[in-house]
Design a protein around this motif. Structure first.
Motif, PDB file in Angstrom:
ATOM      1  N   LEU A 139      -3.369  17.176  14.665  1.00  0.00           N
ATOM      2  CA  LEU A 139      -4.771  17.320  15.045  1.00  0.00           C
ATOM      3  C   LEU A 139      -5.524  16.013  14.800  1.00  0.00           C
ATOM      4  N   LYS A 140      -5.213  15.349  13.694  1.00  0.00           N
ATOM      5  CA  LYS A 140      -5.866  14.078  13.376  1.00  0.00           C
ATOM      6  C   LYS A 140      -5.519  13.024  14.430  1.00  0.00           C
ATOM      7  N   VAL A 141      -4.259  12.975  14.845  1.00  0.00           N
ATOM      8  CA  VAL A 141      -3.851  12.029  15.887  1.00  0.00           C
ATOM      9  C   VAL A 141      -4.584  12.308  17.192  1.00  0.00           C
ATOM     10  N   LEU A 142      -4.662  13.577  17.576  1.00  0.00           N
ATOM     11  CA  LEU A 142      -5.222  13.947  18.874  1.00  0.00           C
ATOM     12  C   LEU A 142      -6.730  13.775  18.941  1.00  0.00           C
ATOM     13  N   PHE A 143      -7.442  14.068  17.843  1.00  0.00           N
ATOM     14  CA  PHE A 143      -8.900  14.123  17.890  1.00  0.00           C
ATOM     15  C   PHE A 143      -9.610  13.019  17.103  1.00  0.00           C
ATOM     16  N   GLU A 144      -8.963  12.456  16.107  1.00  0.00           N
ATOM     17  CA  GLU A 144      -9.668  11.555  15.195  1.00  0.00           C
ATOM     18  C   GLU A 144      -9.182  10.110  15.272  1.00  0.00           C
ATOM     19  N   ASN A 146      -7.388   6.516  16.588  1.00  0.00           N
ATOM     20  CA  ASN A 146      -7.300   5.715  17.807  1.00  0.00           C
ATOM     21  C   ASN A 146      -5.828   5.662  18.195  1.00  0.00           C
ATOM     22  N   ASN A 147      -5.351   6.751  18.777  1.00  0.00           N
ATOM     23  CA  ASN A 147      -3.928   6.899  19.067  1.00  0.00           C
ATOM     24  C   ASN A 147      -3.497   6.001  20.235  1.00  0.00           C
ATOM     25  N   PRO A 148      -2.206   5.924  20.522  1.00  0.00           N
ATOM     26  CA  PRO A 148      -1.712   4.996  21.559  1.00  0.00           C
ATOM     27  C   PRO A 148      -2.063   5.356  22.998  1.00  0.00           C
ATOM     28  N   ALA A 149      -2.646   6.533  23.233  1.00  0.00           N
ATOM     29  CA  ALA A 149      -2.982   6.910  24.609  1.00  0.00           C
ATOM     30  C   ALA A 149      -4.002   5.937  25.198  1.00  0.00           C
ATOM     31  N   GLU A 150      -3.956   5.770  26.509  1.00  0.00           N
ATOM     32  CA  GLU A 150      -4.846   4.828  27.188  1.00  0.00           C
ATOM     33  C   GLU A 150      -6.313   5.183  26.980  1.00  0.00           C
ATOM     34  N   GLU A 151      -6.597   6.476  26.870  1.00  0.00           N
ATOM     35  CA  GLU A 151      -7.945   6.962  26.594  1.00  0.00           C
ATOM     36  C   GLU A 151      -7.835   8.025  25.514  1.00  0.00           C
ATOM     37  N   ASN A 152      -8.806   8.070  24.631  1.00  0.00           N
ATOM     38  CA  ASN A 152      -8.773   9.063  23.560  1.00  0.00           C
ATOM     39  C   ASN A 152     -10.179   9.253  22.999  1.00  0.00           C
ATOM     40  N   TYR A 153     -10.295  10.021  21.914  1.00  0.00           N
ATOM     41  CA  TYR A 153     -11.618  10.341  21.388  1.00  0.00           C
ATOM     42  C   TYR A 153     -12.305   9.146  20.742  1.00  0.00           C
ATOM     43  N   VAL A 154     -11.561   8.094  20.412  1.00  0.00           N
ATOM     44  CA  VAL A 154     -12.165   6.880  19.874  1.00  0.00           C
ATOM     45  C   VAL A 154     -12.571   5.938  21.005  1.00  0.00           C
ATOM     46  N   LYS A 155     -11.660   5.718  21.942  1.00  0.00           N
ATOM     47  CA  LYS A 155     -11.918   4.799  23.054  1.00  0.00           C
ATOM     48  C   LYS A 155     -12.857   5.394  24.094  1.00  0.00           C
ATOM     49  N   GLY A 156     -12.875   6.700  24.190  1.00  0.00           N
ATOM     50  CA  GLY A 156     -13.617   7.374  25.245  1.00  0.00           C
ATOM     51  C   GLY A 156     -12.689   7.789  26.373  1.00  0.00           C
ATOM     52  N   PHE A 157     -13.245   8.467  27.384  1.00  0.00           N
ATOM     53  CA  PHE A 157     -12.446   8.993  28.480  1.00  0.00           C
ATOM     54  C   PHE A 157     -12.978   8.491  29.823  1.00  0.00           C
ATOM     55  N   PRO A 352     -18.402  11.524  18.905  1.00  0.00           N
ATOM     56  CA  PRO A 352     -19.255  11.931  20.038  1.00  0.00           C
ATOM     57  C   PRO A 352     -18.678  11.459  21.356  1.00  0.00           C
ATOM     58  N   PHE A 353     -19.136  12.069  22.430  1.00  0.00           N
ATOM     59  CA  PHE A 353     -18.646  11.719  23.768  1.00  0.00           C
ATOM     60  C   PHE A 353     -19.036  10.297  24.136  1.00  0.00           C
ATOM     61  N   LYS A 354     -18.103   9.576  24.756  1.00  0.00           N
ATOM     62  CA  LYS A 354     -18.419   8.295  25.349  1.00  0.00           C
ATOM     63  C   LYS A 354     -17.418   8.017  26.462  1.00  0.00           C
ATOM     64  N   LEU A 355     -17.847   7.181  27.409  1.00  0.00           N
ATOM     65  CA  LEU A 355     -16.958   6.770  28.483  1.00  0.00           C
ATOM     66  C   LEU A 355     -16.108   5.612  28.000  1.00  0.00           C
ATOM     67  N   ALA A 356     -14.852   5.592  28.410  1.00  0.00           N
ATOM     68  CA  ALA A 356     -13.971   4.488  28.043  1.00  0.00           C
ATOM     69  C   ALA A 356     -14.464   3.205  28.705  1.00  0.00           C
TER      70      ALA A 356
END
Length: 357
Positions: A139-144, A146-157, A352-356
């Motif tokens: 859960l921490k990786v997915l939501f909290e 800055n995981n390796p995905a191109e977009e995430n909850y830190v970088k934005g979507f 909070p929500f933000k655009l990548a």
């Protein structure tokens, strides 16, 4: 079958047709000649069909690969991701239903042996397989993080491939704090998010899962009200709903890629890709694992079975003596659910929500 009174819904037809096409491709022979051995050969094929094999957006990965090649021991298929047992079972059950229809409509009694072979196999396959809840680290990786995905909850979507950035942000959060299925969430109308009064007179924002108009509930789930978790309120979920209303929208996720009868395959595929890219590659955790996560938290914190069932939409026994016809769930007291939703805490620091960028 499609078009009959007791046949497939449009959404089911969309999902089942590729399964039948694979079956016919692998077993193209007269029905009366389809034997026990033929059925077992198809079962072997169904068990090795890779994940996303029928997904057009993944077609390049499987160029030149046929169903026959999948069961050829000389062909290396180790690079492909296996499917869940439930997907394999669905293929076999679809083929079985097709044969049963032919047996009855065409009076092809020779098909009974093959049907029995399919039945024996599906009984050995657990539909839930080993699906489990997300653990705290995942859960921490997915939501909290800055995981390796191109977009995430830190970088934005980003809004890509027809899937809106707001959907990518809110959909997993709603799954985490409601336990609802992806199909139930994607079909919500804005009018389904409203204030509801508990028996003590207090008012609370709720998400109203129902089968009114064009909506459908998952499997045996019942209509239910789930209070909006305080974290969703703090992150601005109601403000987001109000903005959509001001913009003249009718649905919570207007960009969700619908088919007639409601099927949300694109959104599920996005989640699978995001989870994999984030580093959560265990095939036993999928979007439906949010339900297991919520159920597990409630059980670990000593919620009784009726309360767990009330969140999931199953029979709720003694908690509310209501008849769950359309709209009947709104007569139940949401007070007990409100008290439990206040307690749910996964120990996450949400962004909070933000655009990548």
């Amino acid at each position: 079958m499609p078009g009959t009174k007791d046949g497939w819904s449009p959404a089911t037809e969309v999902k089942k047709t590729p399964m039948l096409e694979s079956f016919v491709e692998a077993c193209d022979k007269p029905a009366a000649a389809f034997s026990w051995d033929d059925a077992n050969r198809y079962i072997k094929i169904a068990q090795v069909i890779p994940s996303n094999f029928r997904n057009p957006s993944h077609a390049k990965r499987f160029v030149g690969l046929t169903l026959e090649m999948l069961i050829d021991d000389n062909i290396d298929t180790s690079e492909f991701k296996s499917r869940l047992p439930s997907a394999i079972s669905n293929d076999i059950k679809t083929a079985r239903a097709f044969l049963e229809w032919i047996r009855i409509e065409g009076r092809v009694k020779e098909l009974q042996d093959a049907i029995t072979a399919f039945d024996r196999t599906t009984k050995r396959i657990s539909m839930e397989s080993d699906r489990r809840a997300f653990n705290p680290e995942e859960l921490k990786v997915l939501f909290e993080d800055n995981n390796p995905a191109e977009e995430n909850y830190v970088k934005g979507f980003n809004s890509r491939r027809g899937i809106d950035a707001n959907l990518k942000y809110w959909l997993p959060l709603l799954g985490l704090y409601t336990g609802a299925a992806i199909s139930e969430l994607c079909q919500l109308h804005l009018s389904d998010i409203h204030q509801h009064k508990a028996f003590d007179g207090s008012e609370h924002w709720v998400i109203d899962f129902n089968d009114v108009d064009d909506k459908r509930l998952k499997n045996d789930h019942r209509p239910r009200l789930i209070p909006v978790h305080k974290i969703l309120l703090e992150l601005g979920f109601i403000d987001h709903v109000q903005t959509l209303l001001k913009n003249g929208e009718r649905e919570l996720f207007p960009s969700a890629q619908r088919y007639k009868g409601q099927s949300f395959m694109a959104e599920g595929q996005w989640w699978d890709e995001y989870s994999d890219n984030a580093g959560i590659t265990d095939k036993n955790v999928v979007f439906h694992s949010f339900k297991h996560t919520l159920d597990t938290w409630l059980s670990n914190n000593h919620a009784d079975r009726d309360m767990v069932a009330a969140f999931s939409g199953h029979s709720i026994g003694t908690m509310a003596k209501t008849t769950y016809r359309t709209g009947g769930h709104r007569d139940a007291d949401i007070g007990p659910l409100v008290e439990w939703i206040k307690k749910i805490d996964y120990g996450l620091n949400h962004h909070p929500f933000k655009l990548a960028g």
